[in-house]
Write a protein that holds these residues in place. Structure first.
Motif, mmCIF file in Angstrom:
data_model
loop_
_atom_site.group_PDB
_atom_site.id
_atom_site.type_symbol
_atom_site.label_atom_id
_atom_site.label_comp_id
_atom_site.label_asym_id
_atom_site.label_seq_id
_atom_site.Cartn_x
_atom_site.Cartn_y
_atom_site.Cartn_z
ATOM 1 N N LEU A 17 0.668 -1.189 -0.037
ATOM 2 C CA LEU A 17 0.138 0.026 0.130
ATOM 3 C C LEU A 17 0.672 1.232 -0.138
ATOM 4 O O LEU A 17 1.810 1.312 0.874
ATOM 5 C CB LEU A 17 -0.820 -0.113 1.235
ATOM 6 C CG LEU A 17 -1.810 -1.079 1.406
ATOM 7 C CD1 LEU A 17 -2.859 -1.050 2.706
ATOM 8 C CD2 LEU A 17 -2.846 -1.208 0.327
ATOM 9 N N LYS A 18 0.563 2.066 -0.973
ATOM 10 C CA LYS A 18 1.573 3.177 -1.132
ATOM 11 C C LYS A 18 1.003 4.629 -0.781
ATOM 12 O O LYS A 18 1.056 5.549 -1.574
ATOM 13 C CB LYS A 18 1.956 3.278 -2.749
ATOM 14 C CG LYS A 18 2.686 1.849 -2.945
ATOM 15 C CD LYS A 18 2.900 1.854 -4.597
ATOM 16 C CE LYS A 18 3.479 0.318 -4.655
ATOM 17 N NZ LYS A 18 3.949 0.310 -6.333
ATOM 18 N N GLY A 19 -0.025 4.618 0.218
ATOM 19 C CA GLY A 19 -0.313 6.020 0.721
ATOM 20 C C GLY A 19 -1.681 6.036 0.226
ATOM 21 O O GLY A 19 -2.277 7.127 -0.249
ATOM 22 N N ILE A 20 -2.643 5.346 1.062
ATOM 23 C CA ILE A 20 -4.055 5.233 0.709
ATOM 24 C C ILE A 20 -4.823 6.265 1.372
ATOM 25 O O ILE A 20 -4.844 6.327 2.664
ATOM 26 C CB ILE A 20 -4.641 3.859 0.772
ATOM 27 C CG1 ILE A 20 -3.954 2.786 -0.108
ATOM 28 C CG2 ILE A 20 -6.214 3.963 0.640
ATOM 29 C CD1 ILE A 20 -4.008 2.838 -1.352
ATOM 30 N N ASP A 21 -5.577 7.248 0.618
ATOM 31 C CA ASP A 21 -6.323 8.263 1.273
ATOM 32 C C ASP A 21 -7.866 7.724 1.011
ATOM 33 O O ASP A 21 -8.157 7.737 -0.214
ATOM 34 C CB ASP A 21 -5.931 9.527 1.089
ATOM 35 C CG ASP A 21 -4.818 9.958 1.491
ATOM 36 O OD1 ASP A 21 -4.625 9.972 2.790
ATOM 37 O OD2 ASP A 21 -3.881 10.506 0.791
ATOM 38 N N TYR A 22 -8.685 7.567 1.891
ATOM 39 C CA TYR A 22 -10.228 7.085 1.497
ATOM 40 C C TYR A 22 -11.065 7.132 2.550
ATOM 41 O O TYR A 22 -10.697 6.837 3.664
ATOM 42 C CB TYR A 22 -9.993 5.461 1.119
ATOM 43 C CG TYR A 22 -11.458 4.974 0.101
ATOM 44 C CD1 TYR A 22 -11.324 5.522 -0.939
ATOM 45 C CD2 TYR A 22 -11.743 3.961 0.805
ATOM 46 C CE1 TYR A 22 -12.852 5.185 -1.690
ATOM 47 C CE2 TYR A 22 -12.810 3.347 0.126
ATOM 48 C CZ TYR A 22 -13.369 3.929 -1.140
ATOM 49 O OH TYR A 22 -14.280 3.402 -1.845
ATOM 50 N N SER A 23 -12.342 7.534 2.211
ATOM 51 C CA SER A 23 -13.380 7.810 3.301
ATOM 52 C C SER A 23 -14.544 7.104 2.966
ATOM 53 O O SER A 23 -14.765 7.096 1.541
ATOM 54 C CB SER A 23 -13.584 9.348 3.452
ATOM 55 O OG SER A 23 -12.548 9.733 3.871
ATOM 56 N N VAL A 24 -15.265 6.421 3.861
ATOM 57 C CA VAL A 24 -16.685 5.762 3.644
ATOM 58 C C VAL A 24 -17.713 6.375 4.321
ATOM 59 O O VAL A 24 -17.367 6.669 5.775
ATOM 60 C CB VAL A 24 -16.358 4.311 3.798
ATOM 61 C CG1 VAL A 24 -17.745 3.468 3.535
ATOM 62 C CG2 VAL A 24 -15.293 3.664 3.160
ATOM 63 N N SER A 25 -18.670 6.782 3.885
ATOM 64 C CA SER A 25 -19.728 7.764 4.781
ATOM 65 C C SER A 25 -20.485 6.659 5.509
ATOM 66 O O SER A 25 -20.702 5.404 5.297
ATOM 67 C CB SER A 25 -20.757 8.351 3.813
ATOM 68 O OG SER A 25 -19.704 9.278 2.925
ATOM 69 N N ARG A 26 -20.963 6.854 6.698
ATOM 70 C CA ARG A 26 -21.952 6.010 7.363
ATOM 71 C C ARG A 26 -23.257 5.524 6.611
ATOM 72 O O ARG A 26 -23.934 6.313 5.995
ATOM 73 C CB ARG A 26 -22.214 7.005 8.519
ATOM 74 C CG ARG A 26 -23.309 6.270 9.707
ATOM 75 C CD ARG A 26 -23.670 7.078 10.650
ATOM 76 N NE ARG A 26 -22.461 7.868 11.411
ATOM 77 C CZ ARG A 26 -21.724 7.330 12.428
ATOM 78 N NH1 ARG A 26 -22.046 5.935 13.002
ATOM 79 N NH2 ARG A 26 -20.906 8.290 12.932
ATOM 80 N N GLY A 27 -23.384 4.306 6.633
ATOM 81 C CA GLY A 27 -24.568 3.755 6.038
ATOM 82 C C GLY A 27 -24.387 3.407 4.636
ATOM 83 O O GLY A 27 -25.265 3.073 4.074
ATOM 84 N N SER A 28 -22.907 3.708 4.053
ATOM 85 C CA SER A 28 -22.827 3.537 2.628
ATOM 86 C C SER A 28 -22.248 2.257 2.311
ATOM 87 O O SER A 28 -21.648 1.566 3.371
ATOM 88 C CB SER A 28 -22.002 4.807 2.042
ATOM 89 O OG SER A 28 -20.752 4.719 2.470
ATOM 90 N N VAL A 29 -22.109 1.796 0.913
ATOM 91 C CA VAL A 29 -21.648 0.539 0.660
ATOM 92 C C VAL A 29 -20.421 1.041 -0.221
ATOM 93 O O VAL A 29 -20.630 1.488 -1.303
ATOM 94 C CB VAL A 29 -22.455 -0.425 -0.135
ATOM 95 C CG1 VAL A 29 -21.942 -1.587 -0.424
ATOM 96 C CG2 VAL A 29 -23.424 -0.863 0.802
ATOM 97 N N SER A 30 -19.352 0.725 -0.013
ATOM 98 C CA SER A 30 -18.172 0.900 -0.938
ATOM 99 C C SER A 30 -17.382 -0.440 -1.317
ATOM 100 O O SER A 30 -17.277 -1.344 -0.704
ATOM 101 C CB SER A 30 -16.893 1.626 0.022
ATOM 102 O OG SER A 30 -16.058 1.977 -0.871
ATOM 103 N N CYS A 31 -17.230 -0.545 -2.661
ATOM 104 C CA CYS A 31 -16.779 -1.851 -3.202
ATOM 105 C C CYS A 31 -15.304 -1.573 -3.953
ATOM 106 O O CYS A 31 -15.302 -0.361 -4.545
ATOM 107 C CB CYS A 31 -17.658 -2.315 -4.490
ATOM 108 S SG CYS A 31 -19.161 -3.248 -3.745
ATOM 109 N N LEU A 32 -14.516 -2.407 -3.375
ATOM 110 C CA LEU A 32 -12.967 -2.402 -4.020
ATOM 111 C C LEU A 32 -12.870 -3.230 -4.978
ATOM 112 O O LEU A 32 -13.116 -4.608 -4.550
ATOM 113 C CB LEU A 32 -12.091 -2.441 -2.857
ATOM 114 C CG LEU A 32 -12.072 -1.737 -1.694
ATOM 115 C CD1 LEU A 32 -11.110 -2.041 -0.320
ATOM 116 C CD2 LEU A 32 -12.051 -0.086 -1.838
ATOM 117 N N ILE A 33 -12.452 -3.052 -6.367
ATOM 118 C CA ILE A 33 -12.231 -3.859 -7.186
ATOM 119 C C ILE A 33 -10.665 -3.568 -7.724
ATOM 120 O O ILE A 33 -10.099 -2.548 -7.281
ATOM 121 C CB ILE A 33 -12.963 -3.642 -8.433
ATOM 122 C CG1 ILE A 33 -13.014 -2.418 -8.975
ATOM 123 C CG2 ILE A 33 -14.564 -3.790 -7.877
ATOM 124 C CD1 ILE A 33 -13.654 -2.263 -10.387
ATOM 125 N N GLY A 34 -10.385 -4.517 -8.539
ATOM 126 C CA GLY A 34 -8.928 -4.215 -8.982
ATOM 127 C C GLY A 34 -8.290 -5.945 -9.109
ATOM 128 O O GLY A 34 -8.712 -6.812 -8.602
#
Length: 249
Positions: A17-34
């Motif tokens: 991991l090379k410096g990840i900035d990421y936010s997830v809002s309350r009650g939301s669904v975030s999908c990570l693909i790759g």
């Protein structure tokens, strides 16, 4: 609900991991693909404290995970305090990791009984309600080897929910399943999303990401290469790498 700031992680001399900035809002669904090896699973494990990042900060519901601030420094938490934090972050893995000598009901009851020292009658009631929620109340007395892979994964989801987590992390929860069993697990996850559970899902199921996610993040080589709403990332990706990945999928 989840705020990642400059997360870095290396194993030996390989930077994952090379410096990840990421936010997830309350009650939301975030999908990570790759692609495999892009750092998605490592990022999840840093969020719930199974692995401590080499640098950066993980905040969940306003709480710094795995570290505490002492003056101008960040100091790792003692294992007991870190374990207390992990209990607030439910995680479902590729493999189900159920206790083979316990029934489905006992697997779901184990955490609240052992960790929270909850009353047995109350815990049994909670566990049965969760098994009903994932469609397995009728199989509460079955052992893992008497359940299909999809059923085992649904028990694993119920077990994670029994700890009353603030967020749920899913690490490719359908990748070990036969294709005909994938839908039953995704259905439970869709229901959780509809109920407002904050979720981060590492997945190769693009249909799920398209239909359920509020946000999609494409990771490649330890960085976030592209992110945005699913209708943008999945149908009109900006980067050549994302276009190539989605075309192959």
């Amino acid at each position: 609900m989840i705020d990642l700031r400059g997360i870095r992680k290396s194993f030996d001399s390989v930077q994952i991991l090379k410096g990840i900035d990421y936010s997830v809002s309350r009650g939301s669904v975030s999908c990570l693909i790759g692609p495999s090896g892009s750092g998605k699973s490592t990022l999840l494990r840093c969020i719930n404290g199974l692995q401590l990042a080499d640098g950066g900060e993980v905040w969940v519901d306003g709480e710094l995970i795995g570290l505490r601030i002492e003056g101008d420094h960040l100091v790792p938490l003692p294992e007991k305090e870190l374990a207390d934090q992990r209990r607030q972050i439910g995680m479902v893995f590729q493999r189900f990791n159920l206790f083979p000598h316990m029934t489905a009901l006992d697997n779901v009851m184990a955490g609240p009984l052992r960790v929270h020292r909850a009353a047995k009658a109350e815990t049994r009631e909670l566990a049965m309600s969760l098994l009903e929620r994932v469609g397995l109340a009728a199989r509460s007395d079955y052992y893992p080897n008497e359940l299909s892979g999809g059923q085992q994964q649904r028990v694993a989801i119920a077990r994670a929910l029994a700890m009353r987590p603030k967020v749920m992390l899913f690490d490719e929860p359908t990748s070990a399943l036969d294709p005909e069993l994938v839908g039953e697990v995704l259905s439970v996850m869709r229901d959780l999303a509809a109920e407002g559970m904050t979720m981060i899902v590492v997945t190769h199921e693009m249909g799920f990401a398209r239909d359920v996610a509020d946000h999609v993040c494409f990771m490649d080589d330890g960085v976030i290469a592209e992110e945005g709403p699913p209708e943008t990332v999945l149908t009109r990706p900006r980067t050549a790498r994302a276009r190539e990945f989605l075309r192959q999928g």
